[in-house]
Design a protein around this motif. Structure first.
Motif, PDB file in Angstrom:
ATOM      1  N   THR A  92      14.952   1.842 -34.571  1.00  0.00           N
ATOM      2  CA  THR A  92      15.500   2.060 -33.226  1.00  0.00           C
ATOM      3  C   THR A  92      16.454   3.253 -33.199  1.00  0.00           C
ATOM      4  OG1 THR A  92      15.313  -0.300 -32.807  1.00  0.00           O
ATOM      5  CG2 THR A  92      16.735   0.954 -31.341  1.00  0.00           C
ATOM      6  N   GLN A  93      17.249   3.371 -34.271  1.00  0.00           N
ATOM      7  CA  GLN A  93      18.182   4.497 -34.341  1.00  0.00           C
ATOM      8  C   GLN A  93      17.455   5.834 -34.439  1.00  0.00           C
ATOM      9  OE1 GLN A  93      20.605   3.583 -37.692  1.00  0.00           O
ATOM     10  NE2 GLN A  93      22.031   2.298 -36.516  1.00  0.00           N
ATOM     11  N   SER A  94      16.318   5.835 -35.174  1.00  0.00           N
ATOM     12  CA  SER A  94      15.571   7.107 -35.277  1.00  0.00           C
ATOM     13  C   SER A  94      15.010   7.537 -33.920  1.00  0.00           C
ATOM     14  CB  SER A  94      14.456   6.969 -36.309  1.00  0.00           C
ATOM     15  OG  SER A  94      13.531   5.991 -35.879  1.00  0.00           O
ATOM     16  N   GLU A  95      14.608   6.551 -33.105  1.00  0.00           N
ATOM     17  CA  GLU A  95      14.073   6.864 -31.782  1.00  0.00           C
ATOM     18  C   GLU A  95      15.170   7.271 -30.797  1.00  0.00           C
ATOM     19  OE1 GLU A  95      12.024   3.374 -30.667  1.00  0.00           O
ATOM     20  OE2 GLU A  95      10.346   3.647 -32.095  1.00  0.00           O
ATOM     21  N   LEU A  96      16.329   6.661 -30.918  1.00  0.00           N
ATOM     22  CA  LEU A  96      17.407   6.932 -29.960  1.00  0.00           C
ATOM     23  C   LEU A  96      18.587   7.652 -30.619  1.00  0.00           C
ATOM     24  CD1 LEU A  96      17.449   3.427 -28.248  1.00  0.00           C
ATOM     25  CD2 LEU A  96      16.213   5.470 -27.504  1.00  0.00           C
TER      26      LEU A  96
ATOM     27  N   LEU B 235      25.477   4.562 -33.106  1.00  0.00           N
ATOM     28  CA  LEU B 235      24.918   4.392 -34.445  1.00  0.00           C
ATOM     29  C   LEU B 235      25.986   4.450 -35.510  1.00  0.00           C
ATOM     30  CD1 LEU B 235      22.443   4.130 -36.251  1.00  0.00           C
ATOM     31  CD2 LEU B 235      22.196   6.608 -36.165  1.00  0.00           C
ATOM     32  N   GLU B 236      26.908   5.357 -35.356  1.00  0.00           N
ATOM     33  CA  GLU B 236      27.974   5.453 -36.361  1.00  0.00           C
ATOM     34  C   GLU B 236      28.806   4.164 -36.396  1.00  0.00           C
ATOM     35  OE1 GLU B 236      30.155   8.914 -35.376  1.00  0.00           O
ATOM     36  OE2 GLU B 236      28.585  10.327 -36.074  1.00  0.00           O
ATOM     37  N   ARG B 237      29.140   3.687 -35.169  1.00  0.00           N
ATOM     38  CA  ARG B 237      29.897   2.431 -35.151  1.00  0.00           C
ATOM     39  C   ARG B 237      29.086   1.273 -35.769  1.00  0.00           C
ATOM     40  NH1 ARG B 237      31.334   4.432 -29.949  1.00  0.00           N
ATOM     41  NH2 ARG B 237      29.715   3.115 -29.013  1.00  0.00           N
ATOM     42  N   GLU B 238      27.777   1.279 -35.501  1.00  0.00           N
ATOM     43  CA  GLU B 238      26.930   0.209 -36.065  1.00  0.00           C
ATOM     44  C   GLU B 238      26.864   0.282 -37.590  1.00  0.00           C
ATOM     45  OE1 GLU B 238      24.622  -3.133 -36.048  1.00  0.00           O
ATOM     46  OE2 GLU B 238      25.731  -2.189 -34.394  1.00  0.00           O
ATOM     47  N   LYS B 239      26.830   1.553 -38.091  1.00  0.00           N
ATOM     48  CA  LYS B 239      26.822   1.703 -39.556  1.00  0.00           C
ATOM     49  C   LYS B 239      28.091   1.134 -40.178  1.00  0.00           C
ATOM     50  CE  LYS B 239      23.785   5.712 -40.034  1.00  0.00           C
ATOM     51  NZ  LYS B 239      23.678   7.116 -40.478  1.00  0.00           N
ATOM     52  N   MET B 240      29.195   1.399 -39.517  1.00  0.00           N
ATOM     53  CA  MET B 240      30.446   0.885 -40.042  1.00  0.00           C
ATOM     54  C   MET B 240      30.455  -0.655 -40.036  1.00  0.00           C
ATOM     55  SD  MET B 240      33.116   3.576 -38.269  1.00  0.00           S
ATOM     56  CE  MET B 240      34.518   2.679 -38.908  1.00  0.00           C
ATOM     57  N   VAL B 241      29.948  -1.198 -38.933  1.00  0.00           N
ATOM     58  CA  VAL B 241      29.906  -2.671 -38.857  1.00  0.00           C
ATOM     59  C   VAL B 241      28.976  -3.237 -39.922  1.00  0.00           C
ATOM     60  CG1 VAL B 241      29.208  -4.612 -37.398  1.00  0.00           C
ATOM     61  CG2 VAL B 241      30.510  -2.711 -36.418  1.00  0.00           C
TER      62      VAL B 241
END
Length: 590
Positions: free
Chosen positions: A380-384, A392-398
């Motif tokens: 999903t991140q690659s598409e958006l 995405l950065e915040r999601e990576k941290m989480v």
């Protein structure tokens, strides 16, 4: 063992000898002959029609042992009394079975000796069919036989025989024919001739089967002519028989023993020494032994029989057999109980292993779900990527935080499982220690109860931890929309987990304290035992140099050449008077 059980063993040998083809069945004609012989020997009226009437509903084929038993019990054993000759009964059963089963070609014993061993086997064998004799009874029999022959028992030789028997037969028991072959081969009578072996078997048969507790030549005073005659005496639990000679061919009389009889030594008279007196309810007998040792042995043996009659106990060798059999039964029961406990422990261990396996599978499933979720999220991140870069950065941290927490929880779970295994090992060791010391002091019982309570609390906390962990694993698979809420709940659960770990550590400290109390109690017991031994040792060392302090006289204590308080005032005055008279007599003489 009852009379019925003793008779059944001999009858079983006779019945199986009639089973020629070893099918377990005997023809009715043979059973008629066997039943007739049993009734004749046991002095029971024989009904020849009873056997046919009993089996009239059966087919024309042979009868099995189970089919013959009801007839045997109803028409023979139920009518049996103890008024027949047991030797004739055993001889009849032996005659039926020995020709089929015994090969005397290479044996050192006669047919009569083999018959006596057969009788002893029936006495010592177990109450099961087919009858067998266990190694403990074999050792007892061979020890008694060696002592009767005047030899010395070789323990190593019997241990080698037990190992050989176990390796060849895979069992620790033998049948009667193997026992006869063992004795007849001379394996345990090396260095002894045939006559010595035969005499030893005869003496053992006399003691175990005929209940002869003692026998030998002595002189008996007659009741009419008052003359002294040498007789061969045999002592049984309830009678003393005397014969003309050792072969016991001609019996001269019996002395019946009961609880009112007595035996006592007599003083030497009429030129006879080593006399003793037997008083029965019918007559009294004066007996002359050959020496003082034989006299004391006979008095002691007769007194032992009277004591057994008064308390209603059987002969010593029969009581010893009952005790050995009861001990074997108790040991078998203890072994079965121990095996049941081991099985329970094994079942509990398997349940624990299943629980751990389920937890491992749950962790693997959670990891797989997390990996799958990560793959979808990356797609999903690659598409958006351009649109949601900041998200995405915040999601990576989480995600990184979640992975760290999962790794940390996995490590903590592994450590917890290790601690659980260690505590289970300590729990088993503690159970063993408490089992060994279950009858110790009250302090040890208190410590055991405290440890049991701590283990129950620990199990409760462990169950709570497992529930918390399961809820955490379920929370990981929640959707992205609930991650923030999951994060807050996880923090609360982490706090609860830390509290639970703190309580678990506190329980471990309490458990260590209980163990220290247990060690302190054991130390106090050991010190008290050492102090008691030291006090007794000191008293024993000073014995002879100490005397008890007793109350003295309140009056004036006299002091003489013989010590303090050696005389009373009257005795002292009398001695002074005698001394003065002697002094006066000496003065005029000078």
């Amino acid at each position: 063992m009852s009379l019925r059980d003793e008779l059944l063993k001999s009858i079983w040998h006779a019945f199986t000898s009639l089973d020629v083809d070893k099918s377990g069945k005997v023809s009715k004609s043979q059973l008629k002959v066997l039943s007739h012989n049993l009734c004749t020997v046991m002095k029971i009226p024989h009904d020849p029609v009873a056997l046919e009437e009993h089996f009239k509903d059966d087919d024309e084929g042979p009868v099995s042992n189970q089919g013959y038993m009801p007839y045997l019990n109803k028409f023979i054993l139920d009518k049996a009394t103890d008024n027949f000759d047991r030797q004739d009964f055993d001889k009849m059963c032996w005659t039926l079975c020995f020709r089929k089963n015994l090969d005397q070609a290479n044996l050192l014993i006669s047919n009569e000796d083999a018959f006596k061993i057969w009788c002893i086997f029936n006495f010592l064998s177990e109450d099961s069919y087919p009858p067998v004799i266990v190694t403990e009874e074999i050792e007892y029999f061979l020890r008694k036989l060696t002592e009767a022959m005047g030899g010395s028992w070789v323990e190593e030789r019997f241990e080698d025989y037990k190992l050989q028997m176990l390796s060849q037969q895979q069992q620790q028991s033998i049948n009667v024919w193997q026992l006869i072959t063992l004795v007849g081969s001379g394996h345990f009578s090396k260095g002894m001739d045939r006559q010595t072996l035969s005499m030893g078997i005869h003496e053992l048969h006399q003691e175990l089967i005929l209940d002869v507790l003692k026998q030998g030549y002595m002189m008996k005073k007659g009741h009419k002519r008052k003359n002294w005659t040498e007789r061969w005496f045999t002592l049984k639990p309830n009678s003393i028989s005397y014969y003309v000679s050792e072969d016991q061919a001609e019996k001269k009389g019996d002395i019946m023993l009961d609880e009112n009889c007595s035996v006592e030594p007599l003083a030497d008279k009429e030129g006879k020494k080593c006399l003793f007196f037997i008083r029965s309810s019918q007559k009294s007998f004066e007996i002359n032994a050959s020496d003082k040792k034989k006299k004391q042995e006979w008095i002691q043996a007769i007194q032992t029989c009277l004591n057994l009659l008064r308390v209603g106990r059987p002969a010593p060798h029969r009581e010893s057999r009952h005790k050995r059999r009861d001990l074997r039964l108790k040991q078998m029961a203890d072994l079965e109980e121990l095996q049941a406990k081991m099985k329970e422990l094994q079942t509990a261990n398997e349940a624990k292993q299943h629980e751990l396996e389920d937890m491992r599978k749950a962790l693997e499933e959670a990891a797989a779900n997390a990996a799958e979720e990560e793959r979808r999220r990356l797609q999903t991140q690659s598409e958006l990527q351009d649109r949601y870069r900041m998200d995405l950065e915040r999601e990576k941290m989480v995600r990184q935080q979640m992975e760290e927490q999962v790794a940390q929880k996995s490590t903590e779970l592994e450590q917890y499982l290790q601690k659980v295994r260690e505590m289970e090992g300590m729990y088993r060791q503690l159970e063993d220690a408490l089992e060994d010391e279950r009858r110790a002091r009250q302090d040890e019982e208190t410590v055991r109860k405290l440890q049991a309570r701590l283990l129950e609390e620990e199990a409760t906390k462990r169950a709570e931890l497992e529930q918390i962990h399961l809820r955490q694993q379920q929370a990981i698979s929640e959707t992205e929309a609930e991650k923030q809420e999951l994060h807050k709940e996880r923090l609360e659960k982490d706090n609860a987990l830390r509290d639970a770990m703190t309580q678990l550590q506190q329980l471990e400290q309490d458990r260590q304290g209980a163990l220290e109390q247990y060690q302190t109690v054991m130390k106090k017991l050991e010190d008290a035992t050492n102090n008691t031994k030291t006090w007794k040792h000191k008293v024993a060392e000073h014995e002879g140099f100490m005397r008890l302090i007793q109350p003295g006289s309140k009056g004036h204590q006299m002091i003489t050449n013989w010590g303090p308080a050696a005389f009373s005032d009257a005795e002292l005055s009398l001695r002074e008077k005698k001394w003065q008279e002697m002094k006066n007599q000496v003065a005029p003489a000078q």
